[in-house]
Design a protein around this motif. Structure first.
Motif, PDB file in Angstrom:
ATOM      1  N   TRP A 182       0.739  -1.253   0.051  1.00 51.35           N
ATOM      2  CA  TRP A 182      -0.096   0.095  -0.159  1.00 51.35           C
ATOM      3  C   TRP A 182       0.569   1.099   0.141  1.00 51.35           C
ATOM      4  O   TRP A 182       0.665   2.006  -0.819  1.00 51.35           O
ATOM      5  CB  TRP A 182      -0.775   0.132   1.231  1.00 51.35           C
ATOM      6  CG  TRP A 182      -1.716   1.157   1.249  1.00 51.35           C
ATOM      7  CD1 TRP A 182      -1.355   1.777   2.414  1.00 51.35           C
ATOM      8  CD2 TRP A 182      -2.552   2.097   0.782  1.00 51.35           C
ATOM      9  NE1 TRP A 182      -1.862   3.330   2.137  1.00 51.35           N
ATOM     10  CE2 TRP A 182      -3.271   3.025   1.295  1.00 51.35           C
ATOM     11  CE3 TRP A 182      -3.292   1.310  -0.615  1.00 51.35           C
ATOM     12  CZ2 TRP A 182      -3.746   4.568   0.807  1.00 51.35           C
ATOM     13  CZ3 TRP A 182      -4.440   2.314  -0.828  1.00 51.35           C
ATOM     14  CH2 TRP A 182      -4.605   3.614  -0.497  1.00 51.35           C
ATOM     15  N   LYS A 193      -0.564   1.227  -4.834  1.00 52.43           N
ATOM     16  CA  LYS A 193      -1.616   2.576  -5.204  1.00 52.43           C
ATOM     17  C   LYS A 193      -2.444   2.433  -6.170  1.00 52.43           C
ATOM     18  O   LYS A 193      -3.258   2.669  -6.519  1.00 52.43           O
ATOM     19  CB  LYS A 193      -1.088   3.773  -4.421  1.00 52.43           C
ATOM     20  CG  LYS A 193      -0.525   4.257  -2.863  1.00 52.43           C
ATOM     21  CD  LYS A 193      -0.360   5.348  -2.491  1.00 52.43           C
ATOM     22  CE  LYS A 193       0.351   5.842  -1.522  1.00 52.43           C
ATOM     23  NZ  LYS A 193      -0.697   5.015  -0.287  1.00 52.43           N
ATOM     24  N   VAL A 233      -4.630  -0.499  -6.385  1.00 55.02           N
ATOM     25  CA  VAL A 233      -5.398  -0.549  -5.244  1.00 55.02           C
ATOM     26  C   VAL A 233      -6.730   0.508  -6.639  1.00 55.02           C
ATOM     27  O   VAL A 233      -7.785   0.179  -6.587  1.00 55.02           O
ATOM     28  CB  VAL A 233      -5.421   0.422  -4.364  1.00 55.02           C
ATOM     29  CG1 VAL A 233      -6.851   0.972  -3.747  1.00 55.02           C
ATOM     30  CG2 VAL A 233      -4.627  -1.002  -3.848  1.00 55.02           C
ATOM     31  N   SER A 271      -6.470   6.766  -3.105  1.00 56.80           N
ATOM     32  CA  SER A 271      -4.969   6.380  -4.203  1.00 56.80           C
ATOM     33  C   SER A 271      -5.137   7.253  -4.779  1.00 56.80           C
ATOM     34  O   SER A 271      -4.023   8.127  -4.925  1.00 56.80           O
ATOM     35  CB  SER A 271      -5.768   5.138  -4.363  1.00 56.80           C
ATOM     36  OG  SER A 271      -5.253   3.832  -3.568  1.00 56.80           O
TER      37      SER A 271
END
Length: 223
Positions: free
Chosen positions: A6, A12, A15, A82
């Motif tokens: 993450w 990111k 995601v 994100s």
């Protein structure tokens, strides 16, 4: 391991890509459902009721719908978080503006951030208008989605808000789909043209499909 993923820019972006595709799938299904309004109040209201009874009797009334809502909320929050963090990271990496602009950047690319903000505000308004009825015009009628939709698009501001948001959505999907494909490793030089074509077609169909509803009300086809 999840935290390390993450914290990385790649994590990111992944995601963003996955959450974006989840929302895209929902938008396609939602658009098809919206077009049922052209088959009349009975068909449209029956469809809205069916959404609340999906999975019965195994699932209780509205349970499946709430699961879908929770998944969408998680996807929206993950996508927005994100995007914001990547944007801040990008600004910190390049604190000064470029001397020369990037002429090759598409309009959709340059407006992704503003488009995301417009869509975020629209989602809030859309829920308050047609789900809770808080800002609905003409008197919100629970259980009568057909009439509620007609009421909304019988006002000039309802049409303006919706159409502007759908145009922003089209631009967002056009760039976002292609970008997600690159992030997830699907893109390549050989597939680049095909992916861009799919992105353009998806963006066009979604924009036209969603805008067809207010246009139907404005022209009297849906009344």
């Amino acid at each position: 391991m999840a935290r390390t993923m993450w914290d990385s820019s790649v994590g990111k972006k992944t995601v963003m890509a996955v959450s974006g595709l989840i929302m895209l799938l929902y938008l396609v299904v939602h658009m098809i459902g919206n077009l049922k309004i052209y088959f009349g109040a009975g068909e449209f209201n029956h469809y809205a009721h069916w959404l609340r009874t999906i999975g019965e009797p195994f699932m209780h009334y509205e349970w499946t719908l709430w699961i879908i809502r929770v998944v969408l909320v998680v996807a929206v929050v993950a996508h927005a978080t994100s995007a914001y963090q990547l944007s801040r990271r990008d600004i910190k990496a390049r604190p000064s503006k470029y001397v020369h602009s990037k002429p090759r950047a598409s309009y959709a690319t340059r407006t992704m951030r503003w488009g995301g903000i417009i869509l975020g505000l629209f989602i809030v308004w859309h829920i308050l208008d047609l789900t809770t009825g808080t800002v609905h015009s003409g008197g919100f009628q629970p259980g009568h989605p057909y009439q509620n939709v007609v009421d909304t698009f019988s006002t000039w501001y309802g049409n303006v808000i919706y159409i502007v948001a759908m145009l922003a959505l089209g631009l967002h999907v056009r760039h976002g789909f292609w970008s997600a494909a690159q992030t997830l490793g699907v893109g390549s030089r050989a597939r680049d043209r095909a992916l861009k074509t799919v992105a353009n077609v998806l963006a066009l169909l979604l924009t036209a499909g969603f805008i067809a509803v207010p246009v139907g009300v404005m022209t009297g086809v849906v009344s």
